[in-house]
Write an enzyme that holds these catalytic residues in place. Structure first.
Site, PDB file in Angstrom:
ATOM      1  N   SER A   1       0.824  -1.217   0.000  1.00 41.33           N
ATOM      2  CA  SER A   1       0.000   0.000   0.000  1.00 41.33           C
ATOM      3  C   SER A   1       0.852   1.259   0.000  1.00 41.33           C
ATOM      4  O   SER A   1       0.554   2.229  -0.703  1.00 41.33           O
ATOM      5  CB  SER A   1      -0.951  -0.001   1.205  1.00 41.33           C
TER       6      SER A   1
ATOM      7  N   ASN B   1      -6.350  -8.963  -7.369  1.00 47.25           N
ATOM      8  CA  ASN B   1      -6.310  -9.654  -6.086  1.00 47.25           C
ATOM      9  C   ASN B   1      -7.562 -10.458  -5.792  1.00 47.25           C
ATOM     10  O   ASN B   1      -7.535 -11.405  -5.007  1.00 47.25           O
ATOM     11  CB  ASN B   1      -6.074  -8.651  -4.948  1.00 47.25           C
TER      12      ASN B   1
ATOM     13  N   GLN C   1       0.111  -9.142  -6.137  1.00 49.84           N
ATOM     14  CA  GLN C   1      -0.395 -10.507  -6.291  1.00 49.84           C
ATOM     15  C   GLN C   1       0.432 -11.313  -7.293  1.00 49.84           C
ATOM     16  O   GLN C   1       0.487 -12.536  -7.212  1.00 49.84           O
ATOM     17  CB  GLN C   1      -1.860 -10.481  -6.746  1.00 49.84           C
TER      18      GLN C   1
ATOM     19  N   SER D   1       5.055  -6.793  -2.289  1.00 50.35           N
ATOM     20  CA  SER D   1       4.909  -6.948  -0.843  1.00 50.35           C
ATOM     21  C   SER D   1       5.286  -8.367  -0.438  1.00 50.35           C
ATOM     22  O   SER D   1       4.835  -9.338  -1.046  1.00 50.35           O
ATOM     23  CB  SER D   1       3.460  -6.665  -0.426  1.00 50.35           C
ATOM     24  N   ALA D   2       6.116  -8.498   0.605  1.00 47.64           N
ATOM     25  CA  ALA D   2       6.713  -9.788   0.968  1.00 47.64           C
ATOM     26  C   ALA D   2       5.716 -10.810   1.480  1.00 47.64           C
ATOM     27  O   ALA D   2       5.901 -12.020   1.283  1.00 47.64           O
ATOM     28  CB  ALA D   2       7.809  -9.573   2.018  1.00 47.64           C
ATOM     29  N   HIS D   3       4.648 -10.368   2.144  1.00 46.22           N
ATOM     30  CA  HIS D   3       3.777 -11.343   2.798  1.00 46.22           C
ATOM     31  C   HIS D   3       2.877 -12.097   1.828  1.00 46.22           C
ATOM     32  O   HIS D   3       2.122 -12.977   2.225  1.00 46.22           O
ATOM     33  CB  HIS D   3       2.951 -10.687   3.913  1.00 46.22           C
TER      34      HIS D   3
ATOM     35  N   THR E   1      14.219   4.505   9.760  1.00 41.24           N
ATOM     36  CA  THR E   1      15.161   3.408   9.988  1.00 41.24           C
ATOM     37  C   THR E   1      14.620   2.121   9.377  1.00 41.24           C
ATOM     38  O   THR E   1      13.474   1.740   9.612  1.00 41.24           O
ATOM     39  CB  THR E   1      15.398   3.194  11.495  1.00 41.24           C
TER      40      THR E   1
ATOM     41  N   CYS F   1     -18.670  -6.651   3.557  1.00 41.80           N
ATOM     42  CA  CYS F   1     -19.481  -6.547   4.778  1.00 41.80           C
ATOM     43  C   CYS F   1     -18.623  -6.436   6.032  1.00 41.80           C
ATOM     44  O   CYS F   1     -18.977  -5.754   6.982  1.00 41.80           O
ATOM     45  CB  CYS F   1     -20.403  -7.761   4.900  1.00 41.80           C
TER      46      CYS F   1
END
Length: 392
Positions: free
Chosen positions: A73, A152, A180, A200-202, A238, A326
């Protein structure tokens, strides 16, 4: 089945043991600030640069073009706001699509409220953009095209190379949200004419809270975060060294056996789709039938609510996600499903099952078995379903 079955890998993936093992020393022994001049700081700096080089090599970039962020993001925000404010003397027009991640859509909405002109491209029933419509949307004030690599929710993969060629020909910056796609698709930023790319790593078995923005050399972009001189004066703060180390290891593992990974996930994905379609009536596969992420299955079940389906699956120790918003306090269905032309009542009954490295055929059989029973039970409570049965 006793264990919890996790089929929401598009939301996040578990950190692989090999990744965690590499990270741990940078929490406990090698904890120096990489900006420090003494040896403990230098150890952290070297580890960080090693990861930067690993990531750059995977996408055929120079390591000086990789900048670490707090996640996908932040990378999206930086790419879009940074280009917008860094190039506003050239123009104020940005082109994106109606099915982008909210990190892109909300950023564009912010810019629109601050004097920028945004064009949101339509997509077809599979979630694919029209290259002709993209060309027609370009004006002499267009400074950026931001189109996601793969969606995604529905997994559709866009014609990135062709988009890059159009942008290059018109001398417009091209940003793609590849959050993705990375770890699932071989990406060569030079071949695809990508100027900026968010990752993004996750999403590929690395830690949460760490991402990166690829910025092609020569791209004019303003910083998003001001402060110290970290990341060559482009991103203050940092650095999260342990997470950066984990990201480097995770992407290395992801691309060691990418072809085998994709073949296996594609077979599991297709098996899951077929078994659902063969055993449950009134379903619709969302997204492109072939140009889609290997682990993505997004299906609408008519006559039921996606939230009820998710809760029922959770009671059976199965994790998935819904296209409905929702859970965020909104009763609106997914903006992606509406953009591909689904009516509200069908879009509300969506389920996304996203497969990963640890899923098995045995789990697929179990999930389909439970889905059949859950969908049937929920439909028995639907007056619309009863009406359809009576009319048959």
């Amino acid at each position: 089945m006793d264990k919890y079955i996790y089929m929401d890998n598009a939301a996040t993936t578990p950190v692989k043991k090999e990744v965690l093992d590499e990270m741990i020393p940078y929490f406990t022994e090698k904890y120096g600030n990489p900006s420090s001049v003494y040896s403990l700081g230098s150890i952290s700096k070297r580890a960080m640069e090693d990861s930067r080089e690993k990531i750059a090599k995977i996408i055929n970039a120079d390591k000086r073009e990789m900048f670490f962020t707090g996640g996908g993001s932040e990378a999206d925000n930086w790419a879009i706001k940074g280009i917008a404010y860094g190039n506003k003397q050239k123009g104020n027009h940005i082109i994106t699509t109606k099915i982008e991640h909210h990190a892109v859509l909300h950023t564009c909405d912010y810019l629109q409220k601050n004097g920028f002109d945004i064009t949101y491209l339509d997509v077809d029933e599979y979630g694919m953009i029209s290259l002709d419509e993209l060309k027609e949307a370009i004006t002499d004030r267009t400074i950026l095209i931001s189109i996601m690599f793969a969606n995604n929710e529905i997994g559709t993969i866009q014609p990135i190379k062709e988009i890059g060629e159009i942008a290059k020909e018109r001398k417009i910056y091209f940003h793609t949200d590849a959050v993705q796609a990375i770890g699932n698709i071989k990406i060569d930023v030079k071949e695809l004419n990508i100027d900026l790319m968010s990752i993004s790593a996750h999403k590929f078995y690395g830690p949460k809270g760490i991402g990166a923005l690829y910025i092609k050399q020569g791209v004019k972009i303003d910083p998003l975060i001001s402060g110290g001189g970290q990341e060559r004066n482009r991103r203050a703060g940092t650095e999260n060294v342990a997470a950066i180390v984990g990201m480097g290891k995770a992407i290395e593992l992801a691309y060691e056996d990418l072809e085998e990974h994709n073949d296996r996930l594609t077979k599991l994905r297709d098996s899951l789709i077929k078994k659902i379609e063969d055993n449950i009536p009134y379903v619709r596969l969302n997204g492109h039938p072939t140009k889609r992420l290997p682990g993505n299955v997004n299906i609408c079940f008519r006559f039921i609510e996606g939230e009820s389906l998710l809760l029922s699956l959770d009671m059976e120790k199965i994790a998935g996600s819904s296209g409905s918003a929702c859970t965020s306090g909104s009763l609106d269905p997914s903006h992606v499903l509406l953009a591909i032309g689904l009516p509200h009542e069908i879009a509300h009954g969506s389920l996304r099952l996203s497969l990963g490295d640890f899923n098995t055929e045995e789990e697929i059989d179990f999930v389909v078995e439970k889905l059949v029973k859950i969908v049937d039970r929920l439909r028995q409570m639907s007056p619309l379903y009863e009406k359809i049965k009576e009319e048959q």
